[in-house]
Design a protein around this motif. Structure first.
Motif, short mmCIF file in Angstrom:
data_model
loop_
_atom_site.label_atom_id
_atom_site.label_comp_id
_atom_site.label_asym_id
_atom_site.label_seq_id
_atom_site.Cartn_x
_atom_site.Cartn_y
_atom_site.Cartn_z
N VAL A 146 0.85 -1.20 0.00
CA VAL A 146 0.00 0.00 0.00
C VAL A 146 0.89 1.26 0.00
CG1 VAL A 146 -1.97 1.16 1.07
CG2 VAL A 146 -1.83 -1.31 1.15
N ASP A 147 2.03 1.21 0.69
CA ASP A 147 2.98 2.34 0.62
C ASP A 147 3.39 2.59 -0.83
OD1 ASP A 147 3.03 2.75 3.34
OD2 ASP A 147 4.93 1.71 3.69
N ASN A 148 3.71 1.50 -1.53
CA ASN A 148 4.12 1.62 -2.94
C ASN A 148 3.04 2.29 -3.77
OD1 ASN A 148 6.75 0.63 -3.41
ND2 ASN A 148 6.06 -1.46 -3.04
N ILE A 149 1.79 1.89 -3.54
CA ILE A 149 0.68 2.48 -4.31
C ILE A 149 0.54 3.97 -3.98
CG2 ILE A 149 -1.85 2.50 -4.54
CD1 ILE A 149 -0.75 0.07 -5.92
N LEU A 150 0.54 4.27 -2.68
CA LEU A 150 0.25 5.66 -2.27
C LEU A 150 1.37 6.62 -2.65
CD1 LEU A 150 -1.43 5.07 1.21
CD2 LEU A 150 -2.53 5.43 -1.00
N ASP A 157 -3.23 6.52 -9.85
CA ASP A 157 -4.66 6.84 -9.68
C ASP A 157 -5.44 5.73 -8.99
OD1 ASP A 157 -4.55 9.40 -10.98
OD2 ASP A 157 -4.47 8.37 -12.91
N PHE A 158 -4.83 5.07 -7.99
CA PHE A 158 -5.60 4.11 -7.19
C PHE A 158 -6.54 4.87 -6.29
CE2 PHE A 158 -3.09 0.48 -8.49
CZ PHE A 158 -3.96 -0.58 -8.26
N ARG A 159 -7.82 4.43 -6.27
CA ARG A 159 -8.85 5.11 -5.48
C ARG A 159 -9.46 4.23 -4.40
NH1 ARG A 159 -6.73 8.75 -7.58
NH2 ARG A 159 -7.58 10.23 -9.09
N GLY A 160 -9.12 2.93 -4.38
CA GLY A 160 -9.70 2.11 -3.32
C GLY A 160 -9.36 0.64 -3.47
N PHE A 161 -9.55 -0.07 -2.36
CA PHE A 161 -9.30 -1.52 -2.34
C PHE A 161 -10.45 -2.26 -1.67
CE2 PHE A 161 -5.02 0.39 -1.45
CZ PHE A 161 -4.43 0.13 -2.68
N SER A 162 -10.76 -3.43 -2.19
CA SER A 162 -11.46 -4.45 -1.40
C SER A 162 -10.33 -5.23 -0.72
CB SER A 162 -12.22 -5.42 -2.30
OG SER A 162 -13.21 -4.74 -3.02
N VAL A 163 -10.60 -5.76 0.45
CA VAL A 163 -9.55 -6.51 1.14
C VAL A 163 -10.13 -7.85 1.58
CG1 VAL A 163 -7.85 -6.50 3.01
CG2 VAL A 163 -8.60 -4.34 1.99
N ILE A 204 -9.50 5.56 -0.93
CA ILE A 204 -8.38 6.51 -1.01
C ILE A 204 -8.91 7.82 -1.60
CG2 ILE A 204 -6.08 6.96 -1.97
CD1 ILE A 204 -5.90 3.87 -2.44
N ASN A 205 -8.79 8.88 -0.83
CA ASN A 205 -9.23 10.18 -1.33
C ASN A 205 -8.05 11.13 -1.19
OD1 ASN A 205 -10.58 12.43 -2.03
ND2 ASN A 205 -12.14 12.33 -0.42
N GLY A 206 -7.29 11.30 -2.27
CA GLY A 206 -6.03 12.06 -2.17
C GLY A 206 -5.10 11.31 -1.25
N THR A 207 -4.69 11.99 -0.14
CA THR A 207 -3.79 11.30 0.79
C THR A 207 -4.58 10.75 1.99
OG1 THR A 207 -3.41 13.42 1.86
CG2 THR A 207 -1.77 12.73 0.22
N GLN A 208 -5.89 10.95 1.97
CA GLN A 208 -6.73 10.55 3.10
C GLN A 208 -7.30 9.14 2.89
OE1 GLN A 208 -7.00 12.27 5.86
NE2 GLN A 208 -8.42 10.80 6.77
N LEU A 209 -7.13 8.27 3.90
CA LEU A 209 -7.65 6.90 3.79
C LEU A 209 -8.83 6.70 4.73
CD1 LEU A 209 -4.33 4.82 3.94
CD2 LEU A 209 -5.52 5.70 1.93
N SER A 210 -9.79 5.88 4.31
CA SER A 210 -10.90 5.50 5.18
C SER A 210 -11.09 4.00 5.10
CB SER A 210 -12.21 6.16 4.76
OG SER A 210 -12.01 7.52 4.47
N LYS A 260 -20.73 1.53 -3.78
CA LYS A 260 -21.26 2.83 -3.35
C LYS A 260 -20.13 3.66 -2.71
CE LYS A 260 -24.83 5.45 -1.93
NZ LYS A 260 -25.80 6.05 -2.76
N LEU A 261 -19.31 3.02 -1.89
CA LEU A 261 -18.19 3.74 -1.26
C LEU A 261 -17.17 4.19 -2.32
CD1 LEU A 261 -17.66 1.41 1.85
CD2 LEU A 261 -18.35 3.82 1.94
N PHE A 262 -16.96 3.35 -3.34
CA PHE A 262 -15.97 3.67 -4.37
C PHE A 262 -16.45 4.77 -5.33
CE2 PHE A 262 -14.29 -1.00 -4.24
CZ PHE A 262 -13.46 -0.69 -3.19
#
Ligand code: NAP
Length: 517
Positions: A286-290, A296-302, A336-342, A496-498
């Motif tokens: 995830v560090d590599n992605i961010l 342009d990664f915007r989110g993950f299912s885990v 992922i919203n910019g540098t902010q994660l939820s 919906k979240l994505f």
């Protein structure tokens, strides 16, 4: 434009004719003729194959390759013969010839190829370097060396990725020099580079006609590229998502989300992200992605085994953790919203909504309901958290009793071993183990003699949609609930979240049932 190149690897001319037609049928945009597979290779045979390509695929540009055995070639043809085949290919009107960069450094080979190529205005040379073992020491230096051998060459740099984190050197190279080069990683951990190559403007990526005709490890089929991974609509602006897990090769999430992105006309792509190892590998990934916002990664299912790693990661980055995910101690979604994660957990509400809508009750209907939960892993944890919150009377049965005890203590409920299922008394029985999952479809977590018609039975396993457990319960007259509905609901909540949009549940159901055929 990034070409979707389909290699054909015939042993004879008739085989070449069949494969060329098949490559056209699967939507090849560029044809690679691998002449090194020809058993009795000669200049004349190579000519015949190029003629066949001109006849059956007149609209497609052609690469002619005669790969050296030491660089992944099929047979041990001599350098002399391979050079003769390639120079003949130039004269026969191939659009590109591919030769190994290492061999091109030999003066004897280079002078022949160079002479042929300079005589033909429209041909371009692909200089390739493969490493089937591991990464190159300095991929950047290798790229520079190849690029400056002579003007107009297309560098092709390929290596095997042992871990998805090995892909980032390749993605960095593509990001910087993508335009006009071929660069991707082989093997399953390298899979994403083959698709992201288009977003980053590579010259071509390779896909096979079907699994039997793959010419390199990890090569997808053209149908997968086009139908699942949205090849035709990818561009530099495409936003990326993916499911992080191990294993993920058989995950239905890419088909599900890409089907919905496609239907909603969204420029988004969902990838399988195989992250083997534990927390450290997850964090590095995830560090590599961010650290590469241009991806342009915007989110993950885990999924297994990283749901707890996901929540810890988001906390460590001072992100927002949804209270439900916090209570469960695991997240199956990161936005992922910019540098902010939820971080969120959509498993729990999806399971509860699936049950309430099937039983025609609301959440208050769980109050004092006796529920047997079989299993004490990640899914059991999410469901037990939701059920105990709704004041159900839960008993957890698990193979490893100690694990059931720990979970029961945390959520203040009862526990037992699987042997105690013979005394099963519950209004609702939920399978949260993998028992009965494909390919072990003849297994069931509860012997049918311990079930009765007054029980409702929910199996979280969704492949197959109707497990043996559900079939037997249905035959007894029980109300049954399929894991497929929970899977769709959790994915719809992620969608919906994505995207902020409501997923089309029917599209999701159709996509899943088609993918399971
Ligand atoms: P997990 O954390 O690895 O837990 C697996 C559970 O299954 C543990 O309780 C384990 O018991 C038990 N188990 C595994 N093999 C068993 C066997 N042969 N005999 C008895 N018990 C066995 O996995 P998870 O994340 O909870 O996922 C479990 C299943 O839920 C998955 O296989 C999947 O089918 C389903 N699932 C469904 C959805 C959905 O949306 N419908 C979403 C996620 C998962 P021990 O503790 O003794 O090892």
């Amino acid at each position: 434009m990034t070409y979707l190149a389909v290699p054909i690897a015939p042993k004879s001319v008739p085989e070449a004719q069949e494969q060329i037609k098949a490559a056209v049928a699967v939507g090849s945009e560029l044809l690679e003729l691998r002449t090194d597979f020809l058993v009795h290779l000669s200049v004349d045979l190579a000519w015949q194959i190029i003629d066949a390509a001109r006849q059956y695929a007149p609209h497609l540009p052609i690469i002619v390759t005669c790969r050296d055995y030491h660089q992944g070639g099929a047979l041990r043809h001599s350098n002399q013969l391979r050079t003769d085949v390639l120079t003949a290919a130039v004269r026969a009107g191939a659009d590109y010839v591919d030769i190994e960069y290492g061999n091109y450094q030999s003066v004897a080979i280079r002078s022949k190829i160079f002479l042929a190529v300079t005589d033909e205005a429209n041909i371009r040379l692909i200089l390739s370097a493969h490493n089937f073992q591991t990464k190159f020491k300095s991929i950047r230096r290798l790229h520079n060396e190849i690029r400056y051998v002579q003007s107009g060459v297309i560098p092709k740099i390929i290596y095997s990725a042992h871990h998805i984190n090995d892909c980032f050197d390749m993605l960095d190279l593509l990001h910087e020099f993508g335009n006009g080069m071929i660069a991707f990683c082989m093997d399953e951990p390298g899979f994403i580079t083959r698709i992201i190559a288009r977003k980053l403007g590579a010259f071509a990526s390779f896909a096979c006609i079907n699994e039997k005709t793959a010419t390199a490890p990890g090569q997808p089929t053209a149908a997968q590229m086009k139908n699942v991974y949205r090849w035709g609509s990818l561009n530099a602006q495409t936003e990326l998502y993916g499911v992080i897990g191990s294993p993920v090769a058989h995950s239905l999430s890419p088909a599900l989300h890409n089907g919905c992105f496609n239907e909603a006309g969204l420029n988004k792509l969902f990838l399988p992200l195989l992250v083997t190892g534990g927390r450290q590998e997850f964090n590095t990934f995830v560090d590599n992605i961010l650290s590469r916002p241009w991806l342009d990664f915007r989110g993950f299912s885990v999924t297994i085994p990283h749901k707890e790693n996901a929540i810890e990661y988001v906390k460590s980055k001072k992100g927002t953790v949804d209270p439900l995910a916090e209570r469960i101690g695991a997240a199956n979604t990161i936005v992922i919203n910019g540098t902010q994660l939820s971080a969120y957990n959509t498993d729990c509400p999806a399971a509860l909504d699936t049950i309430t809508s099937s039983l025609g009750i609301d959440r208050a209907g769980f109050n004092k309901m006796p529920v047997a939960v079989i299993g004490a892993g990640g899914v059991a944890r999410a469901i037990v958290a939701g059920l105990t919150d709704a004041k159900a009377k839960v008993i957890i049965y698990n193979r490893t009793v100690e694990r059931a005890k720990k979970l029961a203590r945390e959520f203040k409920c009862d526990y037992a071993g699987l042997d105690d299922l013979k005394k099963l008394k519950a209004q609702l029985v939920i399978n949260c183990t993998s028992i009965g999952m494909h390919p072990h479809v003849n297994a069931t977590p509860v012997d049918e003699k311990f079930l009765n018609k007054d029980m409702a039975v929910f199996d979280t396993v969704y492949n197959p949609a109707e497990t043996l457990f559900l079939k037997q319960a249905k035959a007894l007259g029980c109300k049954t609930i399929s894991g497929l509905d929970m899977f769709i609901n959790q994915a719809a909540a992620q969608f919906k979240l994505f995207t902020g949009q409501t997923a089309n549940i029917e599209t999701m159901r159709k996509t899943l049932l088609n993918a399971q055929k």
